[in-house]
Design a protein around this motif. Structure first.
Motif, PDB file in Angstrom:
ATOM      1  N   ALA A  86      16.473  46.252  61.180  1.00 19.87           N
ATOM      2  CA  ALA A  86      16.167  44.770  61.358  1.00 19.87           C
ATOM      3  C   ALA A  86      16.472  44.035  60.111  1.00 19.87           C
ATOM      4  O   ALA A  86      16.834  42.677  60.378  1.00 19.87           O
ATOM      5  CB  ALA A  86      14.526  44.777  61.491  1.00 19.87           C
ATOM      6  N   THR A  87      16.570  44.341  59.036  1.00 21.01           N
ATOM      7  CA  THR A  87      16.842  43.937  57.953  1.00 21.01           C
ATOM      8  C   THR A  87      18.569  43.510  57.782  1.00 21.01           C
ATOM      9  O   THR A  87      19.006  42.190  57.702  1.00 21.01           O
ATOM     10  CB  THR A  87      16.925  44.350  56.405  1.00 21.01           C
ATOM     11  OG1 THR A  87      15.288  44.753  56.321  1.00 21.01           O
ATOM     12  CG2 THR A  87      17.334  43.636  55.380  1.00 21.01           C
ATOM     13  N   ALA A  88      19.328  44.465  58.250  1.00 14.31           N
ATOM     14  CA  ALA A  88      20.717  44.328  58.484  1.00 14.31           C
ATOM     15  C   ALA A  88      21.165  43.605  59.616  1.00 14.31           C
ATOM     16  O   ALA A  88      22.387  42.984  59.745  1.00 14.31           O
ATOM     17  CB  ALA A  88      21.379  45.496  58.568  1.00 14.31           C
ATOM     18  N   ALA A  89      20.360  43.275  60.628  1.00 16.33           N
ATOM     19  CA  ALA A  89      21.074  42.471  61.870  1.00 16.33           C
ATOM     20  C   ALA A  89      21.200  40.867  61.551  1.00 16.33           C
ATOM     21  O   ALA A  89      20.847  40.349  60.603  1.00 16.33           O
ATOM     22  CB  ALA A  89      19.842  42.396  63.069  1.00 16.33           C
ATOM     23  N   ASP A  90      22.244  40.509  62.618  1.00 15.81           N
ATOM     24  CA  ASP A  90      22.644  39.148  62.245  1.00 15.81           C
ATOM     25  C   ASP A  90      21.423  38.039  62.385  1.00 15.81           C
ATOM     26  O   ASP A  90      21.434  37.036  61.800  1.00 15.81           O
ATOM     27  CB  ASP A  90      23.497  38.677  63.267  1.00 15.81           C
ATOM     28  CG  ASP A  90      24.679  39.483  63.003  1.00 15.81           C
ATOM     29  OD1 ASP A  90      25.250  39.404  61.931  1.00 15.81           O
ATOM     30  OD2 ASP A  90      25.400  39.894  63.891  1.00 15.81           O
ATOM     31  N   GLY A  91      20.513  38.604  63.601  1.00 18.69           N
ATOM     32  CA  GLY A  91      19.276  37.614  63.956  1.00 18.69           C
ATOM     33  C   GLY A  91      18.178  38.516  64.163  1.00 18.69           C
ATOM     34  O   GLY A  91      18.339  39.644  64.652  1.00 18.69           O
ATOM     35  N   LEU A  92      16.911  38.276  63.976  1.00 17.70           N
ATOM     36  CA  LEU A  92      15.722  38.990  64.055  1.00 17.70           C
ATOM     37  C   LEU A  92      14.801  37.913  65.050  1.00 17.70           C
ATOM     38  O   LEU A  92      14.644  36.854  64.568  1.00 17.70           O
ATOM     39  CB  LEU A  92      15.052  39.305  62.775  1.00 17.70           C
ATOM     40  CG  LEU A  92      13.622  40.012  62.928  1.00 17.70           C
ATOM     41  CD1 LEU A  92      13.909  41.232  63.431  1.00 17.70           C
ATOM     42  CD2 LEU A  92      12.869  39.666  61.465  1.00 17.70           C
ATOM     43  N   LEU A  93      14.622  38.562  65.959  1.00 17.92           N
ATOM     44  CA  LEU A  93      13.560  38.017  66.903  1.00 17.92           C
ATOM     45  C   LEU A  93      12.215  38.654  66.994  1.00 17.92           C
ATOM     46  O   LEU A  93      12.045  39.834  67.049  1.00 17.92           O
ATOM     47  CB  LEU A  93      14.106  38.042  68.320  1.00 17.92           C
ATOM     48  CG  LEU A  93      13.151  37.043  69.378  1.00 17.92           C
ATOM     49  CD1 LEU A  93      14.214  35.899  70.216  1.00 17.92           C
ATOM     50  CD2 LEU A  93      12.591  37.813  70.159  1.00 17.92           C
ATOM     51  N   VAL A  94      11.339  37.867  66.533  1.00 17.33           N
ATOM     52  CA  VAL A  94       9.869  38.507  66.652  1.00 17.33           C
ATOM     53  C   VAL A  94       9.146  37.703  67.852  1.00 17.33           C
ATOM     54  O   VAL A  94       8.604  36.551  67.780  1.00 17.33           O
ATOM     55  CB  VAL A  94       9.198  37.803  65.233  1.00 17.33           C
ATOM     56  CG1 VAL A  94       7.754  38.336  65.239  1.00 17.33           C
ATOM     57  CG2 VAL A  94       9.976  38.367  64.012  1.00 17.33           C
ATOM     58  N   PRO A  95       8.771  38.604  68.760  1.00 15.36           N
ATOM     59  CA  PRO A  95       7.837  38.150  69.823  1.00 15.36           C
ATOM     60  C   PRO A  95       6.448  38.068  69.417  1.00 15.36           C
ATOM     61  O   PRO A  95       6.034  38.566  68.422  1.00 15.36           O
ATOM     62  CB  PRO A  95       8.253  39.207  70.832  1.00 15.36           C
ATOM     63  CG  PRO A  95       8.685  40.253  70.285  1.00 15.36           C
ATOM     64  CD  PRO A  95       9.281  39.842  68.867  1.00 15.36           C
ATOM     65  N   GLY A  96       5.690  37.660  70.421  1.00 19.91           N
ATOM     66  CA  GLY A  96       4.316  37.903  70.127  1.00 19.91           C
ATOM     67  C   GLY A  96       3.524  37.554  71.459  1.00 19.91           C
ATOM     68  O   GLY A  96       3.534  36.882  72.085  1.00 19.91           O
ATOM     69  N   VAL A  97       2.202  38.463  71.706  1.00 17.90           N
ATOM     70  CA  VAL A  97       1.484  38.027  72.800  1.00 17.90           C
ATOM     71  C   VAL A  97      -0.049  38.640  72.374  1.00 17.90           C
ATOM     72  O   VAL A  97       0.020  39.373  71.482  1.00 17.90           O
ATOM     73  CB  VAL A  97       1.777  38.920  74.029  1.00 17.90           C
ATOM     74  CG1 VAL A  97       3.150  38.271  74.679  1.00 17.90           C
ATOM     75  CG2 VAL A  97       1.801  40.238  73.978  1.00 17.90           C
ATOM     76  N   GLY A  98      -0.881  38.021  72.940  1.00 16.19           N
ATOM     77  CA  GLY A  98      -2.471  38.407  72.731  1.00 16.19           C
ATOM     78  C   GLY A  98      -2.819  37.461  71.551  1.00 16.19           C
ATOM     79  O   GLY A  98      -2.417  36.406  71.206  1.00 16.19           O
ATOM     80  N   ALA A  99      -3.657  38.204  70.784  1.00 17.06           N
ATOM     81  CA  ALA A  99      -4.538  37.203  69.626  1.00 17.06           C
ATOM     82  C   ALA A  99      -3.842  37.240  68.263  1.00 17.06           C
ATOM     83  O   ALA A  99      -3.129  38.163  68.130  1.00 17.06           O
ATOM     84  CB  ALA A  99      -5.950  38.004  69.594  1.00 17.06           C
ATOM     85  N   PHE A 100      -4.155  36.247  67.898  1.00 17.69           N
ATOM     86  CA  PHE A 100      -3.453  35.950  66.494  1.00 17.69           C
ATOM     87  C   PHE A 100      -3.887  37.123  65.481  1.00 17.69           C
ATOM     88  O   PHE A 100      -2.793  37.728  64.753  1.00 17.69           O
ATOM     89  CB  PHE A 100      -3.845  34.474  66.076  1.00 17.69           C
ATOM     90  CG  PHE A 100      -3.281  34.041  64.704  1.00 17.69           C
ATOM     91  CD1 PHE A 100      -2.089  32.960  64.652  1.00 17.69           C
ATOM     92  CD2 PHE A 100      -3.555  34.577  63.374  1.00 17.69           C
ATOM     93  CE1 PHE A 100      -1.880  32.586  63.517  1.00 17.69           C
ATOM     94  CE2 PHE A 100      -3.225  34.193  62.041  1.00 17.69           C
ATOM     95  CZ  PHE A 100      -2.026  33.170  62.383  1.00 17.69           C
ATOM     96  N   ALA A 101      -5.111  37.299  65.310  1.00 19.39           N
ATOM     97  CA  ALA A 101      -5.484  38.253  64.414  1.00 19.39           C
ATOM     98  C   ALA A 101      -4.835  39.607  64.828  1.00 19.39           C
ATOM     99  O   ALA A 101      -4.417  40.630  63.592  1.00 19.39           O
ATOM    100  CB  ALA A 101      -6.774  38.601  64.274  1.00 19.39           C
ATOM    101  N   ALA A 102      -4.699  40.191  65.820  1.00 18.86           N
ATOM    102  CA  ALA A 102      -4.469  41.464  66.306  1.00 18.86           C
ATOM    103  C   ALA A 102      -3.006  41.509  66.227  1.00 18.86           C
ATOM    104  O   ALA A 102      -2.334  42.545  65.613  1.00 18.86           O
ATOM    105  CB  ALA A 102      -4.706  41.571  67.723  1.00 18.86           C
ATOM    106  N   CYS A 103      -2.136  40.556  66.405  1.00 13.95           N
ATOM    107  CA  CYS A 103      -0.554  40.189  65.890  1.00 13.95           C
ATOM    108  C   CYS A 103      -0.433  40.394  64.801  1.00 13.95           C
ATOM    109  O   CYS A 103       0.552  41.265  64.200  1.00 13.95           O
ATOM    110  CB  CYS A 103       0.093  39.253  66.504  1.00 13.95           C
ATOM    111  SG  CYS A 103       0.194  38.931  68.386  1.00 13.95           S
ATOM    112  N   MET A 104      -0.964  39.787  63.871  1.00  9.09           N
ATOM    113  CA  MET A 104      -0.881  40.150  62.315  1.00  9.09           C
ATOM    114  C   MET A 104      -1.228  41.109  61.661  1.00  9.09           C
ATOM    115  O   MET A 104      -0.393  41.763  60.948  1.00  9.09           O
ATOM    116  CB  MET A 104      -1.889  38.731  61.663  1.00  9.09           C
ATOM    117  CG  MET A 104      -1.211  37.511  61.613  1.00  9.09           C
ATOM    118  SD  MET A 104       0.458  37.277  60.837  1.00  9.09           S
ATOM    119  CE  MET A 104       0.395  38.238  59.316  1.00  9.09           C
ATOM    120  N   LYS A 105      -2.385  41.866  62.489  1.00  7.13           N
ATOM    121  CA  LYS A 105      -2.563  43.177  61.819  1.00  7.13           C
ATOM    122  C   LYS A 105      -1.263  44.143  62.144  1.00  7.13           C
ATOM    123  O   LYS A 105      -1.015  45.142  61.348  1.00  7.13           O
ATOM    124  CB  LYS A 105      -3.840  43.789  62.575  1.00  7.13           C
ATOM    125  CG  LYS A 105      -4.271  44.851  62.036  1.00  7.13           C
ATOM    126  CD  LYS A 105      -5.598  45.277  62.830  1.00  7.13           C
ATOM    127  CE  LYS A 105      -6.176  46.697  62.163  1.00  7.13           C
ATOM    128  NZ  LYS A 105      -5.391  47.705  62.885  1.00  7.13           N
TER     129      LYS A 105
END
Length: 218
Positions: free
Chosen positions: A45-64
């Protein structure tokens, strides 16, 4: 490049930390010409040209989940090196300072100051197609009409943009707005860090053009 040779596809990693529609994002990016990989491997993921970070659900759960996958370090490392990152839906929300859901407050990545909180609207969630108001010089929305519609599914958003840039030598982020009951932040372009509250991978031709615009910057 020799005549007839094809330019190499940009390598994009969809970060799989357990809280996103990674397959939909993979298909949408592949459709617009990216070389896509779904992984939570830190080095890839560090070496890729681009990184896409998706996300669904609750903010706190995603951060965890993001922290458990070292995603907080990954995003910080890429941005420190000027390497592109794009967040989608809750993947955008966690880039802000904090989120408050059902009285529970959680810290975000704090790339931008601001609070993710429930929309003050007659109907939530905000689910369906909506237009946005983008800055005239937006790269993210280049080539897209003002009446283009994008697909939203959310009850929470950033209702106030708090970052003020007073140094004339620093370029202020480009902030795009939408309205559902009240205005909220629909997208941000800030150097190598871009994000959308809506789902470009579910937004038809307009979403595909938006993803092409991002790929063109990688």
């Amino acid at each position: 490049m020799t005549a007839g040779a094809k330019k190499a596809a940009k390598k994009v990693v969809v970060f799989d930390y357990g809280f996103g529609n990674v397959r939909s994002a993979e298909r949408a990016l592949a459709h617009v010409g990216a070389d896509v990989e779904i992984t939570r491997d830190y080095d890839r993921a560090t070496a890729a040209d681009g990184l896409l970070v998706p996300g669904v659900g609750a903010f706190a759960a995603c951060m965890k989940g993001l922290r458990e996958a070292r995603g907080d370090w990954l995003v910080g490392r890429r941005l420190a090196g000027g390497r592109p990152v794009m967040g989608i839906c809750v993947g955008m929300q966690i880039l802000f300072g904090r989120g408050i859901e059902h009285g529970v407050e959680a810290e975000g990545l704090d790339e931008w100051p601001g609070t993710v909180e429930q929309l003050n609207a007659p109907v939530v969630p905000h689910m369906g197609w909506n237009t946005v108001k983008a800055p005239e010089d937006s790269q993210l929305f280049a080539g897209l009409d003002e009446d283009a519609r994008y697909y939203f599914v959310h009850s929470y958003a950033v209702r106030t943009w708090e970052l003020e840039v007073t140094n004339p030598n620093i370029r202020a982020p480009k902030v795009t707005w939408a309205t559902h009951g009240e205005p909220f932040v629909a997208a941000v372009e800030n150097g190598p860090l871009w994000a959308t509250q809506f789902h470009p991978e579910k937004s038809g031709d307009a979403g595909a053009q938006l993803l092409r615009n991002w790929l063109d910057t990688l």
